[in-house]
Enzyme design. Structure first.
Site, mmCIF file in Angstrom:
data_model
loop_
_atom_site.group_PDB
_atom_site.id
_atom_site.type_symbol
_atom_site.label_atom_id
_atom_site.label_comp_id
_atom_site.label_asym_id
_atom_site.label_seq_id
_atom_site.Cartn_x
_atom_site.Cartn_y
_atom_site.Cartn_z
ATOM 1 N N ASP A 34 0.854 -1.192 0.000
ATOM 2 C CA ASP A 34 0.000 0.000 0.000
ATOM 3 C C ASP A 34 0.892 1.245 0.000
ATOM 4 O O ASP A 34 1.854 1.337 0.765
ATOM 5 C CB ASP A 34 -0.908 -0.007 1.235
ATOM 6 C CG ASP A 34 -2.043 1.002 1.125
ATOM 7 O OD1 ASP A 34 -3.205 0.557 1.125
ATOM 8 O OD2 ASP A 34 -1.766 2.208 1.045
ATOM 9 N N ILE A 35 0.537 2.206 -0.843
ATOM 10 C CA ILE A 35 1.354 3.420 -0.980
ATOM 11 C C ILE A 35 1.186 4.365 0.219
ATOM 12 O O ILE A 35 2.011 5.246 0.447
ATOM 13 C CB ILE A 35 1.006 4.144 -2.302
ATOM 14 C CG1 ILE A 35 2.151 5.026 -2.781
ATOM 15 C CG2 ILE A 35 -0.275 4.959 -2.178
ATOM 16 C CD1 ILE A 35 1.978 5.550 -4.204
ATOM 17 N N ASN A 91 -13.200 -2.888 2.494
ATOM 18 C CA ASN A 91 -14.245 -1.872 2.505
ATOM 19 C C ASN A 91 -15.089 -1.953 1.230
ATOM 20 O O ASN A 91 -14.542 -2.054 0.129
ATOM 21 C CB ASN A 91 -13.618 -0.473 2.598
ATOM 22 C CG ASN A 91 -12.798 -0.286 3.861
ATOM 23 O OD1 ASN A 91 -13.119 -0.839 4.904
ATOM 24 N ND2 ASN A 91 -11.723 0.482 3.761
ATOM 25 N N GLN A 98 -14.502 3.036 1.467
ATOM 26 C CA GLN A 98 -13.811 2.619 0.242
ATOM 27 C C GLN A 98 -13.495 3.833 -0.624
ATOM 28 O O GLN A 98 -14.389 4.628 -0.936
ATOM 29 C CB GLN A 98 -14.673 1.628 -0.556
ATOM 30 C CG GLN A 98 -13.949 1.079 -1.785
ATOM 31 C CD GLN A 98 -14.789 0.060 -2.564
ATOM 32 O OE1 GLN A 98 -16.004 -0.033 -2.356
ATOM 33 N NE2 GLN A 98 -14.151 -0.677 -3.442
ATOM 34 N N HIS A 104 -10.456 -4.754 -2.891
ATOM 35 C CA HIS A 104 -9.118 -4.987 -2.331
ATOM 36 C C HIS A 104 -9.227 -5.381 -0.871
ATOM 37 O O HIS A 104 -10.108 -4.905 -0.152
ATOM 38 C CB HIS A 104 -8.214 -3.756 -2.495
ATOM 39 C CG HIS A 104 -8.829 -2.470 -2.060
ATOM 40 N ND1 HIS A 104 -9.732 -1.780 -2.826
ATOM 41 C CD2 HIS A 104 -8.676 -1.741 -0.925
ATOM 42 C CE1 HIS A 104 -10.112 -0.686 -2.198
ATOM 43 N NE2 HIS A 104 -9.485 -0.641 -1.024
ATOM 44 N N PHE A 105 -8.333 -6.242 -0.487
ATOM 45 C CA PHE A 105 -8.232 -6.705 0.884
ATOM 46 C C PHE A 105 -6.952 -6.122 1.476
ATOM 47 O O PHE A 105 -5.858 -6.391 0.977
ATOM 48 C CB PHE A 105 -8.168 -8.242 0.941
ATOM 49 C CG PHE A 105 -9.411 -8.919 0.410
ATOM 50 C CD1 PHE A 105 -9.618 -9.038 -0.956
ATOM 51 C CD2 PHE A 105 -10.361 -9.425 1.267
ATOM 52 C CE1 PHE A 105 -10.761 -9.647 -1.457
ATOM 53 C CE2 PHE A 105 -11.508 -10.047 0.789
ATOM 54 C CZ PHE A 105 -11.708 -10.159 -0.575
ATOM 55 N N HIS A 106 -7.106 -5.315 2.531
ATOM 56 C CA HIS A 106 -5.938 -4.781 3.225
ATOM 57 C C HIS A 106 -5.395 -5.836 4.186
ATOM 58 O O HIS A 106 -6.172 -6.475 4.905
ATOM 59 C CB HIS A 106 -6.311 -3.573 4.092
ATOM 60 C CG HIS A 106 -6.862 -2.393 3.359
ATOM 61 N ND1 HIS A 106 -6.110 -1.267 3.103
ATOM 62 C CD2 HIS A 106 -8.091 -2.138 2.853
ATOM 63 C CE1 HIS A 106 -6.869 -0.367 2.477
ATOM 64 N NE2 HIS A 106 -8.067 -0.869 2.324
HETATM 65 P P1 AMP Z 1 -9.771 1.922 0.571
HETATM 66 O O1 AMP Z 1 -9.968 3.127 1.429
HETATM 67 O O2 AMP Z 1 -10.207 0.636 1.248
HETATM 68 O O3 AMP Z 1 -10.399 2.083 -0.804
HETATM 69 O O4 AMP Z 1 -8.223 1.789 0.394
HETATM 70 C C1 AMP Z 1 -7.518 2.177 -0.755
HETATM 71 C C2 AMP Z 1 -6.065 1.959 -0.492
HETATM 72 O O5 AMP Z 1 -5.362 2.001 -1.718
HETATM 73 C C3 AMP Z 1 -5.438 3.003 0.422
HETATM 74 O O6 AMP Z 1 -4.875 2.365 1.569
HETATM 75 C C4 AMP Z 1 -4.374 3.660 -0.462
HETATM 76 O O7 AMP Z 1 -3.221 4.025 0.241
HETATM 77 C C5 AMP Z 1 -4.110 2.574 -1.475
HETATM 78 N N1 AMP Z 1 -3.606 3.050 -2.761
HETATM 79 C C6 AMP Z 1 -4.152 4.004 -3.556
HETATM 80 N N2 AMP Z 1 -3.410 4.166 -4.661
HETATM 81 C C7 AMP Z 1 -2.373 3.311 -4.562
HETATM 82 C C8 AMP Z 1 -1.245 3.021 -5.402
HETATM 83 N N3 AMP Z 1 -1.038 3.639 -6.567
HETATM 84 N N4 AMP Z 1 -0.362 2.070 -4.977
HETATM 85 C C9 AMP Z 1 -0.547 1.437 -3.795
HETATM 86 N N5 AMP Z 1 -1.610 1.654 -2.974
HETATM 87 C C10 AMP Z 1 -2.496 2.590 -3.359
#
Ligand code: AMP
Ligand code: ZN
Length: 143
Positions: A34-35, A91, A98, A104-106
């Site tokens: 995750d970025i 989410n 979300q 996506h699964f964190h």
């Molecule tokens: P959510 O709030 O569940 O939709 O989480 C989205 C996640 O995607 C967040 O934790 C962001 O930090 C991550 N994210 C968004 N863009 C990127 C990217 N280019 N590379 C890696 N993670 C990302």
């Protein structure tokens, strides 16, 4: 044939059009760091097919994602000395937090000192509500 959304940031990551720190890939799933990590080792597992939420995702594909989550979480834990706890967070919908509309699964490693905490304000299940809710859900499942 795989489902893709040309405007989706995660579809672009899978296609190699946006860089990422890739951790894993198989026929159906993809994983990367995750970025914006909530903790060291925070990573994401995604299906290669584009689905905005679990609502449209075949359960079999959700199962494949969870296989990857399980394997990757073990690898992440083994890579972080002294860390053996983690949250799996998924989410669905803006109201649920979300931001990226590709399932996506964190995997979020947890430590005593991370300060992330929880904000679960637990209620009390009402017996009558529980019965009617149970009936409605079971009807949906079996109807
Ligand atoms: P959510 O709030 O569940 O939709 O989480 C989205 C996640 O995607 C967040 O934790 C962001 O930090 C991550 N994210 C968004 N863009 C990127 C990217 N280019 N590379 C890696 N993670 C990302
Ligand atoms: Zn996508």
């Amino acid at each position: 044939m795989s489902l893709q959304d040309p405007d989706c940031i995660f579809c672009k990551i899978i296609a190699g059009e946006i860089p990422c720190h890739k951790l894993y890939e198989d026929d159906h799933t993809f994983a990367f760091l995750d970025i914006g990590p909530l903790a060291k080792g925070h990573c994401l597992v995604i299906p290669k097919d584009h689905h905005a939420t679990l609502a449209t995702m075949p359960p079999e594909l959700a199962g494949k994602c969870m296989e990857t989550v399980t394997r990757l979480a073990n690898a992440v834990m083994a890579s972080l000395p002294g860390v053996d706890a983690y949250n799996v967070l998924q989410n669905n919908g803006e109201v649920a937090g979300q931001v990226v509309p590709h399932v996506h699964f964190h995997i979020i490693p947890r430590t005593e000192a991370d300060g992330l905490g929880y904000r679960w304000n637990a209620g009390q299940l009402d017996a009558d509500d529980a019965e009617s809710l149970k009936s409605a859900i079971v009807d949906q499942l079996t109807g």
